[in-house]
Design a protein around this motif. Structure first.
Motif, PDB file in Angstrom:
ATOM      1  N   MET A 113     -20.308   8.606  49.438  1.00  0.00           N
ATOM      2  CA  MET A 113     -20.106   8.825  50.866  1.00  0.00           C
ATOM      3  C   MET A 113     -19.313   7.662  51.449  1.00  0.00           C
ATOM      4  O   MET A 113     -19.626   6.498  51.205  1.00  0.00           O
TER       5      MET A 113
ATOM      6  N   ASP B   2     -17.835   5.056  54.294  1.00  0.00           N
ATOM      7  CA  ASP B   2     -18.416   4.380  55.439  1.00  0.00           C
ATOM      8  C   ASP B   2     -17.960   5.031  56.744  1.00  0.00           C
ATOM      9  O   ASP B   2     -18.719   5.100  57.712  1.00  0.00           O
ATOM     10  N   LEU B   3     -16.720   5.479  56.762  1.00  0.00           N
ATOM     11  CA  LEU B   3     -16.119   6.037  57.969  1.00  0.00           C
ATOM     12  C   LEU B   3     -15.182   7.173  57.589  1.00  0.00           C
ATOM     13  O   LEU B   3     -14.425   7.048  56.619  1.00  0.00           O
TER      14      LEU B   3
ATOM     15  N   THR C 169     -13.819   3.073  52.979  1.00  0.00           N
ATOM     16  CA  THR C 169     -14.974   2.601  52.221  1.00  0.00           C
ATOM     17  C   THR C 169     -14.770   1.131  51.876  1.00  0.00           C
ATOM     18  O   THR C 169     -13.704   0.761  51.376  1.00  0.00           O
TER      19      THR C 169
ATOM     20  N   SER D 241     -17.515  13.271  53.067  1.00  0.00           N
ATOM     21  CA  SER D 241     -18.614  12.957  53.975  1.00  0.00           C
ATOM     22  C   SER D 241     -18.544  11.485  54.354  1.00  0.00           C
ATOM     23  O   SER D 241     -18.036  10.654  53.602  1.00  0.00           O
ATOM     24  N   GLY D 242     -19.077  11.166  55.518  1.00  0.00           N
ATOM     25  CA  GLY D 242     -19.048   9.780  55.964  1.00  0.00           C
ATOM     26  C   GLY D 242     -20.287   9.423  56.751  1.00  0.00           C
ATOM     27  O   GLY D 242     -20.875  10.270  57.423  1.00  0.00           O
ATOM     28  N   ARG D 243     -20.697   8.163  56.666  1.00  0.00           N
ATOM     29  CA  ARG D 243     -21.836   7.686  57.454  1.00  0.00           C
ATOM     30  C   ARG D 243     -21.504   7.706  58.949  1.00  0.00           C
ATOM     31  O   ARG D 243     -22.387   7.864  59.782  1.00  0.00           O
ATOM     32  N   TRP D 244     -20.224   7.490  59.262  1.00  0.00           N
ATOM     33  CA  TRP D 244     -19.753   7.571  60.647  1.00  0.00           C
ATOM     34  C   TRP D 244     -18.539   8.481  60.652  1.00  0.00           C
ATOM     35  O   TRP D 244     -17.568   8.231  59.926  1.00  0.00           O
TER      36      TRP D 244
END
Length: 529
Positions: free
Chosen positions: A1, A3-4, A27, A39-42
């Motif tokens: 995944m 980071d952004l 990332t 997919s991304g955390r943010w």
């Protein structure tokens, strides 16, 4: 995944190629994917927004302000993620105890001189280490030739001896080996202006041998402009050093409509094998110090000697004749027009925003006496706007394929030039959207990929997997500068996100307080990291 993930942006990648809608993933501070939908955390929904590499300010005067105000909102709010410092041949490294004091006085108008500030460096490497303690944007540094000359031979108005030239070459070499990307000159500023052409050639040979470039403020923007540009090309040709012409404008009435002459000169040199780039700011007025208008001989010996001449009636009359009748080298070979000189910073706030001609009428004195007395009152730290630009020239030069963007922004004056807060949005809003002088893709390339190549930033300046995630997300339909000459410290509109190394410094249009920037240094391999 990741980071952004910036999803659905119109990606303008910095190469000049047509933009396209794509997702961009980040990332560990680098671009990890362009075009997919990971997919991304943010995740940021960037529909209707353009994503570009962070803008590179090729001519910045933030050397001190970055340390005093490390959040650096003036620049990062525009989308700037890298600046080039050490400009115009004068800065704060390398110095010794004596020349540091002289430099602080000489360029207080550019940068201020804050009380209680810790000047805990002397070398280029130590200054870069100080930047690494926390700044909002990245910074490259040019060894300032005037500062080098000051260390080697003071403020002497004469050619360097062999020993003095050897000392200067050693100082330039040391600064380059400590991480500087090249050398700057300010050939209308003392003491760098006293250098001869052969002296500059010898210093540039050192710079070229270490993989750097030469960025001069040439000797004249007025009557002798083309000859001054030709001298810089001769220095580049003789030394083999790549040339980057700082704020390469054609100003004053004598140069109205003469940008094609400059561009033909550059094209001929490039066709002959010279490696040349240039930068400009997208405004008509210039900005400098009031003392810069003095003839060169009046600045010999340093600031204290200059102030003594301004107090001496005979020297003062000689200065007046040179400036008003002959046209001094400080005023670019053109007899001074006092109505074009407007105070932008002074100890007396009542004079800010007024021309010397206006102040003379109000006080019943001559403009020249107002000029001299203002320099004495401010101990040479007065800053000015010069109302001498030409719109036809500005547009013609920015179209050139060697062009890059530089703000030349002074941040410390009471009412600084608005270019310090508005240069990059003004390019995108006024000159791209409103006037169509450049396409969006062309303009972004001028502000990102092209300057990155000049700086040898091999993993910045483009939206490409593996590159550092220095990014700006803006609205091409609304981005604009709001800084004006009356209210210059105003943030632009239409720039909601700015990332430096994948860290959001501007988010939802507000500064996050993050300070992820650092010095970018020339490596022994010749690139900059």
């Amino acid at each position: 995944m990741a980071d952004l993930v910036i999803r659905g942006a119109y990606v303008v990648d910095g190469t000049g190629a047509p933009g396209r809608t794509a997702d961009v993933a980040v990332t560990d501070g680098r671009i990890s994917d362009v075009g997919g939908a990971p997919s991304g955390r943010w995740v940021i929904d960037a529909s209707g927004l353009a994503l570009a590499p962070g803008f590179i300010d090729m001519h910045a005067h933030s050397d001190l302000r970055l340390l005093v105000e490390p959040d650096h909102e003036a620049k990062v709010s525009q989308g700037v993620t890298t600046e080039v410092l050490g400009q115009d041949g004068l800065s704060y490294a390398p110095v010794d105890d004596t020349t540091l004091g002289q430099t602080r006085q000489a360029i207080a108008g550019w940068n201020g001189d804050p009380p209680g500030f810790s000047w805990d460096w002397r070398s280029v490497g130590e200054y870069l280490d100080r930047l690494d303690q926390g700044i909002a944007v990245n910074a490259c540094y040019l060894v300032p030739q005037g500062s080098v000359r000051m260390l080697a031979m003071g403020w002497a108005d004469r050619p360097a001896t062999d020993a003095e030239l050897a000392r200067q070459k050693d100082l330039v070499s040391t600064g380059m080996r400590e991480g500087a990307v090249g050398m700057s000159s300010g050939l209308t500023y003392a003491p760098g202006m006293y250098a001869t052409t052969p002296e500059l050639v010898e210093l540039c040979r050192v710079v070229a041998g270490l993989g750097g470039f030469y960025s001069p403020h040439h000797r004249s923007y007025g009557a002798g402009a083309l000859d001054a540009y030709a001298e810089m090309i001769d220095v580049s040709r003789a030394s083999g050093c790549p040339l980057h012409l700082a704020h390469a404008t054609m100003n004053f009435h004598v140069n109205a409509g003469r940008a094609p002459d400059l561009l033909a000169l550059l094209d001929d040199a490039i066709a002959g094998g010279c490696d040349i780039t240039l930068d400009t700011y997208p405004y008509l007025p210039g900005s400098t110090t009031l003392a810069a208008l003095l003839p060169s001989w009046a600045s010999a010996g340093g600031p204290d000697a200059t102030l003594a001449r301004l107090r001496d009636p005979a020297a003062r009359e000689r200065i007046r004749h040179t400036m008003e009748i002959e046209g001094s080298d400080g005023s670019h070979g053109v007899p001074i027009e006092w109505e074009t000189v407007q105070i932008s910073g002074a100890r007396d706030p009542a004079v800010v925003g007024r021309t010397l001609a206006e102040l003379a009428v109000a006080s019943g004195r001559t403009p020249f006496d107002v000029y001299c007395d203002r320099l004495l009152a401010d101990e040479l730290a007065t800053t000015i706007l010069q109302l001498v630009g030409n719109e036809e020239n500005v547009r013609a030069i920015m179209r050139h394929p060697a062009h890059t963007g530089g703000s030349d922004g002074l941040l410390a004056a009471a009412r600084p030039h608005p270019r310090a807060w508005g240069t990059f949005p003004r390019y995108l809003g006024h000159y791209v959207r409103e006037l169509g002088v450049l396409t969006l893709e062309e303009c972004v390339a001028h502000l990102t990929g092209r300057p990155a190549r000049r700086l040898k930033l091999t993993d910045r300046g483009l939206i490409r997997p593996g590159h550092h995630a220095d990014l700006v997300l803006f609205d091409p339909a609304t981005v604009r500068d709001t800084a004006t000459f009356d209210e210059p410290r105003q943030r632009p509109e239409g720039v909601p996100y700015v990332f430096v190394g994948g860290v959001a410094v501007i988010a939802d249009g507000r500064h996050t307080g993050a300070l992820p920037g650092r010095s970018l240094r020339r490596t022994p391999h010749g690139d900059t990291r």
